[in-house]
Design a protein around this motif. Structure first.
Motif, short mmCIF file in Angstrom:
data_model
loop_
_atom_site.label_atom_id
_atom_site.label_comp_id
_atom_site.label_asym_id
_atom_site.label_seq_id
_atom_site.Cartn_x
_atom_site.Cartn_y
_atom_site.Cartn_z
N UNK A 108 -1.33 -2.43 8.63
CA UNK A 108 -0.26 -3.39 8.90
C UNK A 108 0.23 -4.05 7.62
N UNK A 109 -0.69 -4.32 6.68
CA UNK A 109 -0.29 -4.89 5.40
C UNK A 109 0.44 -3.86 4.53
N UNK A 110 -0.01 -2.61 4.62
CA UNK A 110 0.67 -1.54 3.89
C UNK A 110 2.11 -1.40 4.39
N UNK A 111 2.27 -1.46 5.70
CA UNK A 111 3.60 -1.36 6.28
C UNK A 111 4.46 -2.55 5.88
N UNK A 112 3.87 -3.73 5.85
CA UNK A 112 4.60 -4.94 5.45
C UNK A 112 5.09 -4.83 4.01
N UNK A 113 4.23 -4.31 3.13
CA UNK A 113 4.61 -4.14 1.73
C UNK A 113 5.78 -3.17 1.63
N UNK A 114 5.71 -2.06 2.34
CA UNK A 114 6.77 -1.07 2.31
C UNK A 114 8.07 -1.61 2.90
N UNK A 133 9.01 -4.74 2.96
CA UNK A 133 9.54 -5.70 2.00
C UNK A 133 10.36 -4.98 0.94
N UNK A 134 9.92 -3.81 0.58
CA UNK A 134 10.63 -3.00 -0.41
C UNK A 134 11.98 -2.55 0.11
N UNK A 135 12.05 -2.24 1.40
CA UNK A 135 13.28 -1.72 1.98
C UNK A 135 14.36 -2.79 2.10
N UNK A 136 13.97 -4.04 2.04
CA UNK A 136 14.96 -5.13 2.20
C UNK A 136 15.82 -5.33 1.02
#
Length: 181
Positions: free
Chosen positions: A170-176, A178-181
């Motif tokens: 879930x944290x890995x997905x959150x980091x990714x 954040x990058x897409x924003x």
């Protein structure tokens, strides 16, 4: 490097004066040239001269993609001159390239002790930590980078991969995300 440049300049001046002396007082000119040859041989055989030659060999091997040969050359540099920080950096990245992250960590640590502000090396260090399974420490290093550096894709990917290594998708997905924003 400054002393090397000054030494080269002095050697050139010495040679120039020796050549002029060949025309004015030839025995002094010959003596000057002989002395310069002796000095050059002595310099080439000194620890600094040998380290420089191995460093150049390592650079050539890197340019040719000969990673093991480059590693051996840079390790020789450190045998002769353990006070050359750039050799530690090269060895660290070569060990990482050769998929030996544990070995690379030693050299990253030594280099960063002298040059902690080197962001590409800090990122390499974090990648080595992550590959060595030291996910928490890798995350700590990556999160300590300046904000603009943390926005770079390799850093985001490394951070996400470290979170995955910790079993925190879930944290890995959150980091990714954040990058897409």
């Amino acid at each position: 490097r400054e002393s090397s440049s000054a030494s080269t300049a002095l050697g050139c001046l010495w040679f120039f004066v020796s050549v002029i002396l060949l025309f004015i007082k030839w025995p002094l000119g010959v003596l000057g040239i002989i002395a310069q040859i002796a000095w050059a041989v002595k310099s080439a055989n000194s620890p600094t001269g040998k380290a420089k030659e191995y460093f150049l060999q390592g650079q050539r091997a890197c340019q040719n993609g000969e990673w093991k040969k480059a590693l051996a050359s840079f390790l020789q540099v450190l045998e002769f001159r353990p006070d050359v920080p750039s050799a530690y950096r090269e060895v660290a990245f070569l060990y990482l390239r050769l998929d030996k992250p544990e070995e690379s960590l030693t050299y990253f640590t030594k280099y960063l002790a002298v040059r902690p502000e080197d962001m590409p090396v800090q990122i390499g260090y974090a990648l080595a930590l992550e590959r060595a399974g030291e996910y928490r420490k890798a995350i700590e290093v990556l999160q300590s980078l300046p904000p603009e550096t943390r926005q770079e894709l390799p850093v985001i990917n490394a951070l996400a991969h470290a979170f995955l290594g910790l079993g925190r998708p879930e944290l890995a997905l959150e980091v990714r995300q954040t990058c897409a924003k």
